[in-house]
Design a protein around this motif. Structure first.
Motif, PDB file in Angstrom:
ATOM      1  N   ALA A  42      18.629  31.538  58.415  1.00  0.00           N
ATOM      2  CA  ALA A  42      19.320  30.523  57.617  1.00  0.00           C
ATOM      3  C   ALA A  42      20.482  29.919  58.393  1.00  0.00           C
ATOM      4  O   ALA A  42      20.709  28.705  58.331  1.00  0.00           O
ATOM      5  N   LEU A  43      21.212  30.738  59.140  1.00  0.00           N
ATOM      6  CA  LEU A  43      22.316  30.211  59.941  1.00  0.00           C
ATOM      7  C   LEU A  43      21.822  29.281  61.036  1.00  0.00           C
ATOM      8  O   LEU A  43      22.457  28.270  61.341  1.00  0.00           O
ATOM      9  N   VAL A  44      20.684  29.609  61.652  1.00  0.00           N
ATOM     10  CA  VAL A  44      20.105  28.737  62.668  1.00  0.00           C
ATOM     11  C   VAL A  44      19.663  27.424  62.042  1.00  0.00           C
ATOM     12  O   VAL A  44      19.901  26.343  62.593  1.00  0.00           O
ATOM     13  N   MET A  45      19.042  27.490  60.885  1.00  0.00           N
ATOM     14  CA  MET A  45      18.525  26.284  60.237  1.00  0.00           C
ATOM     15  C   MET A  45      19.646  25.356  59.755  1.00  0.00           C
ATOM     16  O   MET A  45      19.470  24.141  59.711  1.00  0.00           O
ATOM     17  N   THR A  46      20.784  25.897  59.380  1.00  0.00           N
ATOM     18  CA  THR A  46      21.894  25.057  58.939  1.00  0.00           C
ATOM     19  C   THR A  46      22.656  24.435  60.102  1.00  0.00           C
ATOM     20  O   THR A  46      23.442  23.525  59.893  1.00  0.00           O
ATOM     21  N   GLY A  47      22.422  24.925  61.321  1.00  0.00           N
ATOM     22  CA  GLY A  47      23.116  24.375  62.484  1.00  0.00           C
ATOM     23  C   GLY A  47      24.426  25.075  62.781  1.00  0.00           C
ATOM     24  O   GLY A  47      25.143  24.705  63.714  1.00  0.00           O
ATOM     25  N   LEU A  48      24.754  26.062  61.998  1.00  0.00           N
ATOM     26  CA  LEU A  48      26.015  26.779  62.204  1.00  0.00           C
ATOM     27  C   LEU A  48      26.020  27.552  63.522  1.00  0.00           C
ATOM     28  O   LEU A  48      27.032  27.604  64.206  1.00  0.00           O
ATOM     29  N   VAL A  49      24.893  28.126  63.888  1.00  0.00           N
ATOM     30  CA  VAL A  49      24.821  28.889  65.131  1.00  0.00           C
ATOM     31  C   VAL A  49      25.039  27.979  66.325  1.00  0.00           C
ATOM     32  O   VAL A  49      25.748  28.325  67.269  1.00  0.00           O
TER      33      VAL A  49
END
Length: 150
Positions: A42-49
Motif C-alpha cells: 500500500a505504501l508503494v502504491m500511494t507513492g510514499l515510498v
C-alpha cells in the motif's frame, strides 16, 4: 526502484507467513499478519515510498538537515553563553537592558535584602539558641489553611 522491490519482497514474505498460519488454523493471527503484509504494498502504491526514498538518498536534502542542525547548535550555544554572562554580571547587553537595570554593573536579585548572618547557630551557655517558640512555627501554615477554608 530498490525500495519498491524491498517492500514487495517483505509483503510477499508476510503473505507466505500468513498462509502458513492460516494452514495451522490460527485464523486471527493469520488475519493480523495478512493485514501487516499489505502495508508495504500500500505504501508503494500511494507513492510514499518513492517520496521518502528521494529524501533519504538526496545529498542536497541531507545538506539541508545539516544546516538546520548547525543553526540549532549555534542558537543553543548563544543562549547558553548569554545565560552564563548574565550570571557573572559581565554580559554583553543592549543599552535598553542596562538602562532598565539602572546602569549598575551587576544585577541585584533583591536590592533590600541583607547578607545572611553566620552566627545565628552559635551556642549560648551550652544550649543551642532557639529562633522562635514552637507555636509560631506553624502560624504561617495555619493562616494559609484558614485563607483557603481548610
Amino acid at each position: 526502484m530498490l525500495a519498491e522491490t524491498i517492500c514487495s519482497a517483505a509483503s510477499a514474505a508476510g503473505l507466505g507467513i500468513a498462509a502458513l498460519t492460516a494452514y495451522r488454523r490460527r485464523w486471527r493471527a493469520a488475519t493480523r499478519i495478512f493485514a501487516y503484509a499489505l502495508v508495504p504494498v500500500a505504501l508503494v502504491m500511494t507513492g510514499l515510498v518513492e517520496w521518502v526514498s528521494q529524501i533519504v538518498f538526496d545529498p542536497v536534502v541531507w545538506a539541508g538537515f545539516g544546516l538546520l542542525g548547525l543553526a540549532w547548535l549555534l542558537l543553543a550555544a548563544t543562549r547558553l553563553a548569554e545565560r552564563r554572562a548574565v550570571r557573572s554580571g559581565s554580559g554583553e547587553e543592549s543599552g535598553g537592558r542596562k538602562a532598565a537595570r539602572g546602569g549598575s554593573g551587576a544585577p541585584a536579585v533583591a536590592p533590600g535584602a541583607s547578607a545572611p548572618s553566620l552566627g545565628s547557630g552559635a551556642r549560648q551557655g551550652g544550649r543551642p539558641a532557639s529562633a522562635a517558640p514552637p507555636a509560631d512555627d506553624f502560624s504561617d501554615i495555619e493562616a494559609i489553611l484558614k485563607k483557603h477554608g481548610i
